[in-house]
Motif scaffolding. Structure first.
Motif, PDB file in Angstrom:
ATOM      1  N   SER A 159      37.625  52.380  33.356  1.00 45.29           N
ATOM      2  CA  SER A 159      38.163  53.181  34.464  1.00 45.29           C
ATOM      3  C   SER A 159      38.383  52.314  35.695  1.00 45.29           C
ATOM      4  CB  SER A 159      37.232  54.353  34.781  1.00 45.29           C
ATOM      5  OG  SER A 159      35.939  53.896  35.128  1.00 45.29           O
ATOM      6  N   LEU A 160      37.507  51.340  35.922  1.00 46.12           N
ATOM      7  CA  LEU A 160      37.707  50.410  37.028  1.00 46.12           C
ATOM      8  C   LEU A 160      38.908  49.508  36.765  1.00 46.12           C
ATOM      9  CD1 LEU A 160      34.471  51.071  37.019  1.00 46.12           C
ATOM     10  CD2 LEU A 160      34.375  49.146  38.600  1.00 46.12           C
ATOM     11  N   LEU A 161      39.034  49.025  35.526  1.00 45.05           N
ATOM     12  CA  LEU A 161      40.187  48.195  35.175  1.00 45.05           C
ATOM     13  C   LEU A 161      41.487  48.985  35.336  1.00 45.05           C
ATOM     14  CD1 LEU A 161      38.716  46.477  31.977  1.00 45.05           C
ATOM     15  CD2 LEU A 161      39.282  45.325  34.123  1.00 45.05           C
ATOM     16  N   ASN A 162      41.491  50.233  34.884  1.00 42.23           N
ATOM     17  CA  ASN A 162      42.692  51.066  35.001  1.00 42.23           C
ATOM     18  C   ASN A 162      43.143  51.171  36.450  1.00 42.23           C
ATOM     19  OD1 ASN A 162      42.634  51.538  32.269  1.00 42.23           O
ATOM     20  ND2 ASN A 162      41.810  53.609  32.431  1.00 42.23           N
ATOM     21  N   TYR A 163      42.183  51.456  37.331  1.00 43.34           N
ATOM     22  CA  TYR A 163      42.541  51.636  38.737  1.00 43.34           C
ATOM     23  C   TYR A 163      43.015  50.317  39.346  1.00 43.34           C
ATOM     24  CZ  TYR A 163      42.456  53.266  43.538  1.00 43.34           C
ATOM     25  OH  TYR A 163      42.836  53.616  44.807  1.00 43.34           O
ATOM     26  N   GLY A 164      42.309  49.240  39.065  1.00 41.23           N
ATOM     27  CA  GLY A 164      42.707  47.937  39.602  1.00 41.23           C
ATOM     28  C   GLY A 164      44.077  47.519  39.127  1.00 41.23           C
ATOM     29  N   TYR A 165      44.360  47.718  37.843  1.00 44.09           N
ATOM     30  CA  TYR A 165      45.676  47.368  37.310  1.00 44.09           C
ATOM     31  C   TYR A 165      46.768  48.261  37.884  1.00 44.09           C
ATOM     32  CZ  TYR A 165      43.285  44.589  33.689  1.00 44.09           C
ATOM     33  OH  TYR A 165      42.520  43.668  33.017  1.00 44.09           O
ATOM     34  N   THR A 166      46.444  49.529  38.164  1.00 41.97           N
ATOM     35  CA  THR A 166      47.421  50.437  38.761  1.00 41.97           C
ATOM     36  C   THR A 166      47.841  49.939  40.143  1.00 41.97           C
ATOM     37  OG1 THR A 166      46.593  52.369  37.557  1.00 41.97           O
ATOM     38  CG2 THR A 166      47.784  52.791  39.599  1.00 41.97           C
ATOM     39  N   VAL A 167      46.852  49.524  40.932  1.00 43.23           N
ATOM     40  CA  VAL A 167      47.144  48.982  42.263  1.00 43.23           C
ATOM     41  C   VAL A 167      47.989  47.713  42.139  1.00 43.23           C
ATOM     42  CG1 VAL A 167      46.091  47.886  44.281  1.00 43.23           C
ATOM     43  CG2 VAL A 167      45.109  49.990  43.347  1.00 43.23           C
ATOM     44  N   LEU A 168      47.591  46.819  41.234  1.00 48.19           N
ATOM     45  CA  LEU A 168      48.321  45.565  41.042  1.00 48.19           C
ATOM     46  C   LEU A 168      49.748  45.829  40.559  1.00 48.19           C
ATOM     47  CD1 LEU A 168      48.419  42.472  40.863  1.00 48.19           C
ATOM     48  CD2 LEU A 168      47.396  42.643  38.576  1.00 48.19           C
ATOM     49  N   ARG A 169      49.906  46.772  39.652  1.00 47.80           N
ATOM     50  CA  ARG A 169      51.235  47.081  39.115  1.00 47.80           C
ATOM     51  C   ARG A 169      52.146  47.638  40.199  1.00 47.80           C
ATOM     52  NH1 ARG A 169      53.296  51.386  34.632  1.00 47.80           N
ATOM     53  NH2 ARG A 169      54.569  49.993  33.360  1.00 47.80           N
ATOM     54  N   ALA A 170      51.589  48.495  41.049  1.00 50.63           N
ATOM     55  CA  ALA A 170      52.388  49.070  42.127  1.00 50.63           C
ATOM     56  C   ALA A 170      52.831  47.988  43.106  1.00 50.63           C
ATOM     57  CB  ALA A 170      51.584  50.145  42.850  1.00 50.63           C
TER      58      ALA A 170
END
Length: 310
Positions: free
Chosen positions: A178-189
């Motif tokens: 869940s932490l990876l998902n959120y971090g990758y979402t920020v990075l992707r945006a």
């Protein structure tokens, strides 16, 4: 200017436009404002947040992506502007005309950088890992186009070494994922905004090919920076694993802070968000000149580490 990732994670909020600001309100009135020009991305993770059309138009005009998250902070959609760069049509033609050899060379560089950064993260957190030498050697052996799929081979060694033998990458698991998902979402945006600012089409990747993915180029360009998220997640998990239940605002803030992490580039130290802009611009230049002119930053200490034998 300090660019901000704004997340709406609380139920019952409404977003509207007010004189160049994103205004956040609830049933009792205004909760706060954020300057639109300071925003890197808007993330909607609350189940019932409402957004006015005016705010969507204003964000699009500024190239700010709007990300909608589903369960466990996994992104289910992203809105980016369809126009904005004065050379948009010409850049699109250059992007379509890219040769296969150049595509392969660009992907080779991105994969090599990603695996090298994975090795750095392992060296930082698990310096005595027996997998470190093998991962580092894989980075050195990446060939044009990565025909040996060393990216996947490295991942099979990397995740157990960093997160534990029982760890599995699962978008819907309520653990480190869940932490990876959120971090990758920020990075992707943030990467999507950089790609759009360079006038590039997000769907036409140099490696990723998927008719259902409109962000193949974004996913290509964010690969070298994923280990920066992994680094933060490993540290946060060690600190919170015994009492972790869900992502708190504090944890989200620490993951978002990766965007302002200083990296060493050709112009000196710059925050990651600026490095993403320069990378996207160098990709555009590569397409236009039909040559490899990719610009990637270095993690501090990378040179000395990669010159050593482990």
């Amino acid at each position: 200017m300090v660019e901000q990732v704004v997340e709406i994670g609380e139920a019952g909020l409404h977003l509207s436009l007010y004189r160049g600001f994103l205004k956040v309100s609830d049933k009792d009135g205004e909760r706060g404002r954020v300057p639109l020009d300071d925003m890197t991305a808007l993330i909607l993770s609350a189940p019932d947040a409402t957004v006015s059309k005016n705010i969507l138009v204003a964000l699009s005009e500024r190239g700010v992506p709007v990300v909608v998250c589903g369960k466990n902070w996994h992104p289910v959609s992203m809105m980016v502007p369809v126009t904005g760069h004065y050379e948009g049509a010409g850049i699109l033609y250059d992007q379509i005309d890219i040769s296969v050899p150049l595509q392969k060379r660009l992907w080779q560089t991105l994969v090599k950088e990603k695996i090298s950064n994975q090795a750095l993260v392992i060296q930082k957190h698990v310096p005595d890992s027996p997998r470190l030498t093998e991962i580092l050697n894989m980075a050195r052996r990446v060939r044009s186009g990565d025909p040996d799929n060393l990216e996947a081979q490295a991942a099979r060694l990397y995740w157990p070494a960093l997160m534990g033998e029982n760890f599995r990458r699962d978008y819907y698991a309520h653990d480190q994922n869940s932490l990876l998902n959120y971090g990758y979402t920020v990075l992707r945006a943030a990467t999507a905004r950089a790609v759009c600012a360079a006038g590039l089409n997000t769907a036409l990747g140099v490696h990723h090919r998927n008719r259902k993915n409109s962000f193949c180029l974004v996913d290509d360009l964010m690969e070298p920076f994923r280990p920066l998220i992994d680094d933060v997640v490993r540290s946060l998990w060690e600190e919170h694993k015994n009492n972790f239940t869900t992502l708190t605002p504090d944890l989200k803030q620490k993951l978002t802070a990766v965007l302002v992490l200083d990296l060493e580039g050709e112009r000196g130290m710059s925050p990651l968000v600026n490095c993403l802009y320069r990378l996207a611009q160098s990709v555009r230049d590569s397409f236009q000149t039909k040559s490899h002119v990719l610009v990637l930053p270095k993690i501090v200490g990378a040179d000395n580490f990669l010159q050593n034998d482990y």
